[in-house]
Design a protein around this motif. Structure first.
Motif, PDB file in Angstrom:
ATOM      1  N   TYR A   1      43.840  43.442  33.789  1.00 29.70           N
ATOM      2  CA  TYR A   1      45.014  43.073  34.569  1.00 29.70           C
ATOM      3  C   TYR A   1      45.787  41.961  33.878  1.00 29.70           C
ATOM      4  CZ  TYR A   1      41.995  39.280  36.311  1.00 29.70           C
ATOM      5  OH  TYR A   1      41.166  38.199  36.409  1.00 29.70           O
TER       6      TYR A   1
ATOM      7  N   TRP B   1      45.724  43.060  27.229  1.00 28.85           N
ATOM      8  CA  TRP B   1      45.721  42.595  28.620  1.00 28.85           C
ATOM      9  C   TRP B   1      45.393  41.106  28.655  1.00 28.85           C
ATOM     10  CZ3 TRP B   1      47.380  45.437  32.648  1.00 28.85           C
ATOM     11  CH2 TRP B   1      47.520  46.812  32.444  1.00 28.85           C
TER      12      TRP B   1
ATOM     13  N   LEU C   1      40.618  44.135  43.047  1.00 26.71           N
ATOM     14  CA  LEU C   1      40.958  45.295  42.228  1.00 26.71           C
ATOM     15  C   LEU C   1      39.874  46.347  42.386  1.00 26.71           C
ATOM     16  CD1 LEU C   1      42.025  43.430  38.948  1.00 26.71           C
ATOM     17  CD2 LEU C   1      43.430  44.019  40.949  1.00 26.71           C
TER      18      LEU C   1
END
Length: 171
Positions: A136, A148, A118
């Motif tokens: 994420y 999240w 990422l």
């Protein structure tokens, strides 16, 4: 005349506080000098100055604006009456606050069944390199970090940063 401390300091404004401790033969006309460098007692060495409209006694302040964020500024004061000039004994200083950084996520790379890398691009540091955290998961948590499923941090980032993540759900 004595320089006080700057108050109400933001990323682009501050209030400069001064006290006239002795008016001498008459209330003085006050000029406040400020800028990113200490100009001492030479008016031309200061980036900015403002002479107040009326004579001053006691404590007073001057609000200044248009300052750079995350910067050190200095200020001093000169009192003038019929007998001459008197400068504050020493200049004072203050630091303006940084502004919030701006960051954008970049497309994930190195995507495999349960791993990926990422990334983030810092588009504005706001005056100091920010600590970046990438969130994420299998659903979009929006701007709520608690919504999240996981997070990872490339740490303090000045331009761009990446972080490998693992343990992802395949497909």
């Amino acid at each position: 005349v004595v320089n006080g401390e700057a108050t109400a300091v933001t990323s682009s404004t501050a209030t400069l506080n001064v006290v006239v401790t002795d008016v001498g033969v008459g209330a003085p006309l006050i000029t406040v000098f400020w800028g990113p460098a200490d100009g001492g007692i030479t008016p031309a060495n200061w980036a900015h100055s403002e002479t107040l409209a009326d004579t001053q006694t006691g404590a007073f302040s001057l609000a200044v604006a248009g300052l750079d964020h995350a910067a050190t500024y200095y200020f001093t004061t000169r009192a003038t009456n019929t007998t001459g000039d008197s400068w504050a004994f020493s200049s004072a200083s203050f630091d303006t606050l940084p502004v919030a950084p701006a960051v954008e996520t970049v497309a994930a790379t190195g995507i495999a069944a349960t791993t990926a890398t990422l990334g983030a691009q810092v588009t504005s540091t706001g005056g100091e390199n920010p600590a970046v955290t990438l969130y994420y998961g299998t659903t979009d948590g929006g701007t709520d970090p608690a919504a999240w499923q996981a997070s990872a941090s490339p740490g303090i980032v000045g331009a761009s940063g990446t972080v490998p993540v693992s343990g992802l759900v395949a497909n």
